[in-house]
Design a protein around this motif. Sequence first.
Motif, mmCIF file in Angstrom:
data_model
loop_
_atom_site.group_PDB
_atom_site.id
_atom_site.type_symbol
_atom_site.label_atom_id
_atom_site.label_comp_id
_atom_site.label_asym_id
_atom_site.label_seq_id
_atom_site.Cartn_x
_atom_site.Cartn_y
_atom_site.Cartn_z
ATOM 1 N N ASN A 111 -1.528 27.933 6.226
ATOM 2 C CA ASN A 111 -1.266 27.045 5.380
ATOM 3 C C ASN A 111 0.380 25.604 6.201
ATOM 4 O OD1 ASN A 111 1.256 27.918 6.588
ATOM 5 N ND2 ASN A 111 1.033 29.254 4.706
ATOM 6 N N THR A 112 0.651 25.165 6.785
ATOM 7 C CA THR A 112 1.711 24.535 7.089
ATOM 8 C C THR A 112 0.976 22.666 7.902
ATOM 9 O OG1 THR A 112 2.121 25.801 8.241
ATOM 10 C CG2 THR A 112 3.028 24.214 8.615
ATOM 11 N N HIS A 113 -0.026 22.912 8.086
ATOM 12 C CA HIS A 113 -0.646 21.380 9.290
ATOM 13 C C HIS A 113 -2.357 21.350 9.339
ATOM 14 C CE1 HIS A 113 -0.156 17.595 10.540
ATOM 15 N NE2 HIS A 113 0.948 18.446 11.854
ATOM 16 N N ALA A 155 1.813 24.131 14.664
ATOM 17 C CA ALA A 155 1.436 23.540 13.830
ATOM 18 C C ALA A 155 1.392 22.480 14.451
ATOM 19 C CB ALA A 155 1.744 24.196 12.453
ATOM 20 N N HIS A 156 2.831 22.633 15.073
ATOM 21 C CA HIS A 156 2.960 20.705 15.400
ATOM 22 C C HIS A 156 2.279 20.107 16.852
ATOM 23 C CE1 HIS A 156 5.010 20.074 12.053
ATOM 24 N NE2 HIS A 156 5.250 21.274 12.082
ATOM 25 N N PRO A 157 1.180 20.439 17.034
ATOM 26 C CA PRO A 157 0.797 19.694 18.557
ATOM 27 C C PRO A 157 0.845 18.537 18.850
ATOM 28 C CG PRO A 157 -1.437 20.274 17.327
ATOM 29 C CD PRO A 157 0.509 21.014 16.348
ATOM 30 N N ILE A 203 10.456 29.009 16.824
ATOM 31 C CA ILE A 203 10.119 28.217 17.486
ATOM 32 C C ILE A 203 8.785 27.445 17.014
ATOM 33 C CG2 ILE A 203 9.592 26.684 19.678
ATOM 34 C CD1 ILE A 203 10.931 28.863 21.229
ATOM 35 N N HIS A 204 9.465 26.149 15.772
ATOM 36 C CA HIS A 204 8.204 25.979 15.302
ATOM 37 C C HIS A 204 7.615 24.377 15.544
ATOM 38 C CE1 HIS A 204 6.539 25.129 11.180
ATOM 39 N NE2 HIS A 204 7.167 23.011 10.938
ATOM 40 N N ASP A 205 7.980 23.565 16.443
ATOM 41 C CA ASP A 205 7.733 22.600 16.934
ATOM 42 C C ASP A 205 8.647 21.976 18.161
ATOM 43 O OD1 ASP A 205 6.536 20.027 16.633
ATOM 44 O OD2 ASP A 205 7.484 18.894 15.199
ATOM 45 N N PHE A 267 13.220 22.016 12.700
ATOM 46 C CA PHE A 267 12.010 22.470 12.710
ATOM 47 C C PHE A 267 11.787 21.134 12.682
ATOM 48 C CE2 PHE A 267 14.328 24.673 8.512
ATOM 49 C CZ PHE A 267 13.427 25.824 8.620
ATOM 50 N N HIS A 268 11.721 20.457 13.025
ATOM 51 C CA HIS A 268 11.558 18.648 13.328
ATOM 52 C C HIS A 268 11.895 18.153 14.880
ATOM 53 C CE1 HIS A 268 9.162 20.576 9.607
ATOM 54 N NE2 HIS A 268 8.080 20.762 10.266
ATOM 55 N N PRO A 269 11.260 17.286 15.086
ATOM 56 C CA PRO A 269 11.822 16.697 16.090
ATOM 57 C C PRO A 269 11.043 15.007 15.272
ATOM 58 C CG PRO A 269 11.225 17.948 17.674
ATOM 59 C CD PRO A 269 10.927 17.769 16.394
ATOM 60 N N PHE A 438 3.215 21.049 2.999
ATOM 61 C CA PHE A 438 4.205 20.426 3.894
ATOM 62 C C PHE A 438 3.084 19.726 5.258
ATOM 63 C CE2 PHE A 438 4.221 25.770 4.808
ATOM 64 C CZ PHE A 438 5.737 25.864 3.870
ATOM 65 N N HIS A 439 2.211 19.642 5.514
ATOM 66 C CA HIS A 439 2.017 18.509 6.629
ATOM 67 C C HIS A 439 0.683 17.949 6.524
ATOM 68 C CE1 HIS A 439 5.765 19.489 8.818
ATOM 69 N NE2 HIS A 439 5.671 20.560 8.331
ATOM 70 N N GLY A 440 0.633 17.078 7.393
ATOM 71 C CA GLY A 440 -0.682 16.296 6.726
ATOM 72 C C GLY A 440 -1.640 14.868 7.723
HETATM 73 FE FE LIG Z 1 6.606 22.087 9.898
#
Ligand SMILES: [Fe+2]
Length: 447
Positions: A111-113, A155-157, A203-205, A267-269, A438-440
């Motif tokens: 559900n995230t990216h 979810a953040h490769p 560790i989200h990202d 969460f996000h750099p 969230f992300h796209g």
């Molecule tokens: Fe995220």
Amino acid sequence: MTAIDPSAPVAPFHLRGNFAPVLEEATAFDLPIQGAVPRDLRGLYVRNGPNPKTGQSPHWFVGDGMLHGVALRDGRALWYRNRWVRTRTFVEDAPPFTADGVRDLTAGRANTHVVAHAGRILALVETSFPVEVTRELDTVGCYDFDGRLTTGMTAHPKICPRTGELHFFAYSWAPPFLTYHRADAGGRLVQSEVIEVPGPTMIHDFAITERSVVFMDLPVVFDLELAMSGTIPYRWSDEYGARVGVMPRGGTSADVRWVEVSPCYVFHPLNAYDEGGEVVVDVVRYPEIWRTESFAGPPGRLHRWRLDAAAGRVREEPLDDRPIEFPRIDDRRAGLPHRYGYAVDTGRGVDEFDGTSLVKYDLRVGASTAHDFGAGRVPAEAVFVAASSAAGEDAGWLLTYVYDAARDGSDLVILDAADFTGKPVATIALPRRVPFGFHGSWIPAVA
Ligand SMILES: [Fe+2]
């Protein structure tokens, strides 16, 4: 009109207003356009977010993934589709653990990216395997890199613009707590390394530079009691400490140099890059999160770490006062020096989403500007699309879904990134509202 019952329980924020899920899938063709869609935009804008199929979920982060996509070509908005990701959790209520108590990586909500690499489109959530979907947003199924992946996938490769490699990681409450992975430009998983960290943190990202991989081991720590109670099992810790690790690309855990930073959560750099002997990491930094279950707390703000990994030192510098989240760059600058960044002004907080502006940073001159969509018009994460492969940074468009509270509907809005405060170049009315998510990604057309 129905009278409001003051004794009725108030739904949690993630089930109210435009956080509330939509309960049907829709398809619409040839969408109405105000303005003009740039003819160079040929492809699919697609965004993921939690959308519980039952209409109910205990936490914003645990709804079933739903993709909302708009296909653009020849100045037209060809179609809009919203589709649940048909995970095993969605289809058959697959539990997250097997009968033996082992995490079932084929179960998850995806559900995230949503990210495209090596000809595949992957819907992602950090606890599970990716789920492959088609350009029409239909689900293909779990993808485990031909059996090579044995952990979940962030979810953040990050896709390296120089090599085409896909860098990613997984974290887990059970050892190994952190594992780094790298797939080559063809999508073949070629490296997996356990990275030693002191404990099980969320560790989200992460980030890459031309030379390094940057891990964040920050004090939001797994809590077994919370896990047993069925909520998100992570809490702020005053004891754990905060550290950022720099690993040479191609290196191993033994090569990681950890640098203590002031306690915070990220969460996000926005991005990271090498500069001289330092690694510069721009992040959306929260002084703390989740001391309690509440999302309420100080907002995230743009912040810079200058890491001298060899010396084990950091210089920290706040870059701006605006409350923001969902930072994005021109992805062609991933791991390379960036001048521009784009983010959502979070207004009163991520549980309110009442900010009506996107923010653009010019980090060379140290300035930020806002594009205000007007009262009641709330933007989401903006994705940058370059005008052409040869175009310079900032020469392109920003695409975002904007919720319009007055009509309880949503638009896909296209801004000219270089004329950020100017009128949108196109506003595409969607047939239904798109819940906050969230992300796209922008996925260019193949032909
Ligand atoms: Fe995220």
